[in-house]
Design a protein around this motif. Structure first.
Motif, PDB file in Angstrom:
ATOM      1  N   ALA A  87      48.307  38.692  35.225  1.00  0.00           N
ATOM      2  CA  ALA A  87      48.201  39.011  33.602  1.00  0.00           C
ATOM      3  C   ALA A  87      47.128  39.782  33.169  1.00  0.00           C
ATOM      4  O   ALA A  87      47.513  40.701  32.498  1.00  0.00           O
ATOM      5  N   VAL A  88      46.521  39.247  33.224  1.00  0.00           N
ATOM      6  CA  VAL A  88      44.784  40.189  32.321  1.00  0.00           C
ATOM      7  C   VAL A  88      44.064  39.777  33.170  1.00  0.00           C
ATOM      8  O   VAL A  88      43.446  38.771  34.725  1.00  0.00           O
ATOM      9  N   VAL A  89      43.279  40.522  33.417  1.00  0.00           N
ATOM     10  CA  VAL A  89      41.926  40.553  33.922  1.00  0.00           C
ATOM     11  C   VAL A  89      41.026  40.864  32.802  1.00  0.00           C
ATOM     12  O   VAL A  89      40.879  42.149  32.421  1.00  0.00           O
ATOM     13  N   ILE A  90      39.653  39.630  32.746  1.00  0.00           N
ATOM     14  CA  ILE A  90      39.009  39.962  31.922  1.00  0.00           C
ATOM     15  C   ILE A  90      37.841  40.715  32.604  1.00  0.00           C
ATOM     16  O   ILE A  90      36.815  39.350  33.561  1.00  0.00           O
ATOM     17  N   VAL A  91      37.649  41.433  32.181  1.00  0.00           N
ATOM     18  CA  VAL A  91      35.499  41.961  32.552  1.00  0.00           C
ATOM     19  C   VAL A  91      34.496  41.338  31.801  1.00  0.00           C
ATOM     20  O   VAL A  91      34.412  41.381  30.427  1.00  0.00           O
ATOM     21  N   ALA A  92      33.776  40.456  32.236  1.00  0.00           N
ATOM     22  CA  ALA A  92      32.928  39.685  31.411  1.00  0.00           C
ATOM     23  C   ALA A  92      31.628  39.870  31.785  1.00  0.00           C
ATOM     24  O   ALA A  92      30.921  40.411  32.312  1.00  0.00           O
ATOM     25  N   CYS A  93      31.106  40.803  30.078  1.00  0.00           N
ATOM     26  CA  CYS A  93      30.031  41.101  30.188  1.00  0.00           C
ATOM     27  C   CYS A  93      28.882  40.691  29.236  1.00  0.00           C
ATOM     28  O   CYS A  93      29.211  39.975  28.621  1.00  0.00           O
ATOM     29  N   THR A  94      27.558  41.339  29.361  1.00  0.00           N
ATOM     30  CA  THR A  94      26.790  40.606  28.464  1.00  0.00           C
ATOM     31  C   THR A  94      26.166  41.625  27.971  1.00  0.00           C
ATOM     32  O   THR A  94      25.114  42.894  28.811  1.00  0.00           O
ATOM     33  N   ASN A  95      25.182  41.876  26.461  1.00  0.00           N
ATOM     34  CA  ASN A  95      24.718  42.810  25.605  1.00  0.00           C
ATOM     35  C   ASN A  95      22.876  42.542  25.717  1.00  0.00           C
ATOM     36  O   ASN A  95      23.033  41.858  25.353  1.00  0.00           O
ATOM     37  N   VAL A  96      22.464  42.866  27.050  1.00  0.00           N
ATOM     38  CA  VAL A  96      21.344  42.389  26.835  1.00  0.00           C
ATOM     39  C   VAL A  96      20.290  42.725  26.051  1.00  0.00           C
ATOM     40  O   VAL A  96      19.661  42.014  25.569  1.00  0.00           O
ATOM     41  N   LYS A  97      20.841  43.385  24.979  1.00  0.00           N
ATOM     42  CA  LYS A  97      19.811  44.482  23.900  1.00  0.00           C
ATOM     43  C   LYS A  97      19.780  43.310  23.296  1.00  0.00           C
ATOM     44  O   LYS A  97      18.476  43.533  22.339  1.00  0.00           O
ATOM     45  N   ARG A  98      21.029  42.429  23.003  1.00  0.00           N
ATOM     46  CA  ARG A  98      21.036  41.994  21.549  1.00  0.00           C
ATOM     47  C   ARG A  98      19.756  40.401  22.194  1.00  0.00           C
ATOM     48  O   ARG A  98      18.885  40.108  20.591  1.00  0.00           O
ATOM     49  N   THR A  99      19.969  39.859  23.117  1.00  0.00           N
ATOM     50  CA  THR A  99      18.535  38.577  23.180  1.00  0.00           C
ATOM     51  C   THR A  99      17.611  39.758  23.414  1.00  0.00           C
ATOM     52  O   THR A  99      16.776  38.742  23.114  1.00  0.00           O
ATOM     53  N   VAL A 100      17.473  40.605  24.457  1.00  0.00           N
ATOM     54  CA  VAL A 100      15.681  40.862  24.081  1.00  0.00           C
ATOM     55  C   VAL A 100      15.624  41.607  22.976  1.00  0.00           C
ATOM     56  O   VAL A 100      14.123  41.073  23.244  1.00  0.00           O
ATOM     57  N   ALA A 101      16.132  41.788  21.896  1.00  0.00           N
ATOM     58  CA  ALA A 101      15.860  41.963  20.474  1.00  0.00           C
ATOM     59  C   ALA A 101      14.819  40.917  19.940  1.00  0.00           C
ATOM     60  O   ALA A 101      13.993  41.035  19.299  1.00  0.00           O
ATOM     61  N   ARG A 102      15.152  39.800  20.323  1.00  0.00           N
ATOM     62  CA  ARG A 102      15.032  38.148  20.165  1.00  0.00           C
ATOM     63  C   ARG A 102      13.726  37.550  20.626  1.00  0.00           C
ATOM     64  O   ARG A 102      12.882  38.010  20.610  1.00  0.00           O
ATOM     65  N   TYR A 103      13.554  37.958  22.083  1.00  0.00           N
ATOM     66  CA  TYR A 103      13.021  37.628  23.005  1.00  0.00           C
ATOM     67  C   TYR A 103      11.396  38.349  23.332  1.00  0.00           C
ATOM     68  O   TYR A 103      10.808  37.914  25.397  1.00  0.00           O
ATOM     69  N   GLY A 104      12.406  40.014  24.099  1.00  0.00           N
ATOM     70  CA  GLY A 104      11.395  40.158  24.722  1.00  0.00           C
ATOM     71  C   GLY A 104      12.089  40.764  26.715  1.00  0.00           C
ATOM     72  O   GLY A 104      13.650  40.121  26.554  1.00  0.00           O
ATOM     73  N   PRO A 105      11.525  40.913  27.337  1.00  0.00           N
ATOM     74  CA  PRO A 105      12.385  41.131  28.394  1.00  0.00           C
ATOM     75  C   PRO A 105      12.874  39.714  28.632  1.00  0.00           C
ATOM     76  O   PRO A 105      13.681  39.554  30.234  1.00  0.00           O
ATOM     77  N   ALA A 106      11.940  38.389  28.899  1.00  0.00           N
ATOM     78  CA  ALA A 106      13.056  37.046  29.615  1.00  0.00           C
ATOM     79  C   ALA A 106      14.169  37.334  28.749  1.00  0.00           C
ATOM     80  O   ALA A 106      14.698  36.300  29.625  1.00  0.00           O
ATOM     81  N   GLY A 107      14.364  37.449  27.861  1.00  0.00           N
ATOM     82  CA  GLY A 107      15.945  37.565  26.886  1.00  0.00           C
ATOM     83  C   GLY A 107      17.210  38.231  27.859  1.00  0.00           C
ATOM     84  O   GLY A 107      18.087  37.680  27.982  1.00  0.00           O
ATOM     85  N   LYS A 108      16.357  39.073  29.188  1.00  0.00           N
ATOM     86  CA  LYS A 108      17.374  39.376  30.011  1.00  0.00           C
ATOM     87  C   LYS A 108      18.262  38.651  30.825  1.00  0.00           C
ATOM     88  O   LYS A 108      19.642  38.455  30.935  1.00  0.00           O
TER      89      LYS A 108
END
Length: 192
Positions: A87-108
């Motif tokens: 019925a639907v296909v949900i494309v699950a995504c990750t906005n990496v910028k949000r976590t990297v903004a707080r934790y740096g490269p490890a946030g990816k």
């Protein structure tokens, strides 16, 4: 505990990947429940990096299918055509910028893990509500990103086709706990 109903959350033990769907649409309020459940997942620093693209348009679903890799369940075909029947296909995504903004490269990496927890919530809620789905990772991420105009800082962690299924599937076997648990240090058995 012999019965699934004895467990705190039966949907965890009832959830199986299903790939055959009826044509029944998903009511908007049910779809909202799935998406809200996904957003209740824990996340590093509460950065909530998940984002979801809900695809219900048949032509767009077909385009997405053409960006999948063949696999065991594609039955020898080039793509995983069964996905378009959901019925639907949900494309699950990750906005990496949000976590990297707080934790740096490890946030990816943490952002990907956080979004995976959100997909698990979505699938368990679907099971609890009588829906079925499957987490599909065999995709050409760049092709889908181009088709859906997804920016570079957003990663796709998978497709989640969701729908009503008539498929009779049983849970796959799991490794015994004694093979995957350790006690206070690695390779020290927790279970005998």
């Amino acid at each position: 505990m012999n019965s699934k109903s004895n467990y705190a959350i039966p949907a965890i033990f009832e959830r199986v990947s299903k790939r055959k769907f009826t044509e029944q649409p998903i009511a908007p309020e049910i779809l909202e429940q799935l998406l809200l459940a996904a957003t209740r997942a824990p996340s590093s620093g509460n950065m909530q990096p998940w984002e979801f693209i809900v695809i219900d348009e048949p032509d767009t679903k077909q385009e997405i299918v053409r960006s999948t890799y063949s696999g065991y369940f594609s039955k020898g075909k080039n793509y995983q055509y069964w996905i378009a029947d959901a019925a639907v296909v949900i494309v699950a995504c990750t906005n990496v910028k949000r976590t990297v903004a707080r934790y740096g490269p490890a946030g990816k990496e943490w952002a990907l893990i956080d979004s995976a927890a959100a997909v698990q919530n979505l699938l368990l809620t679907a099971t609890a509500l009588g829906l079925s789905g499957c987490w599909v990772g065999g995709i050409n991420e760049q092709a889908i990103k181009t088709k859906l105009q997804i920016p570079d800082y957003v990663r796709i962690i998978g497709l989640v086709p969701i729908g009503y299924s008539v498929e009779d599937a049983s849970p796959k076997s799991r490794l015994p706990l004694k093979w995957v648990t350790h006690h206070n240090a690695y390779n020290v058995p927790f279970y005998d």
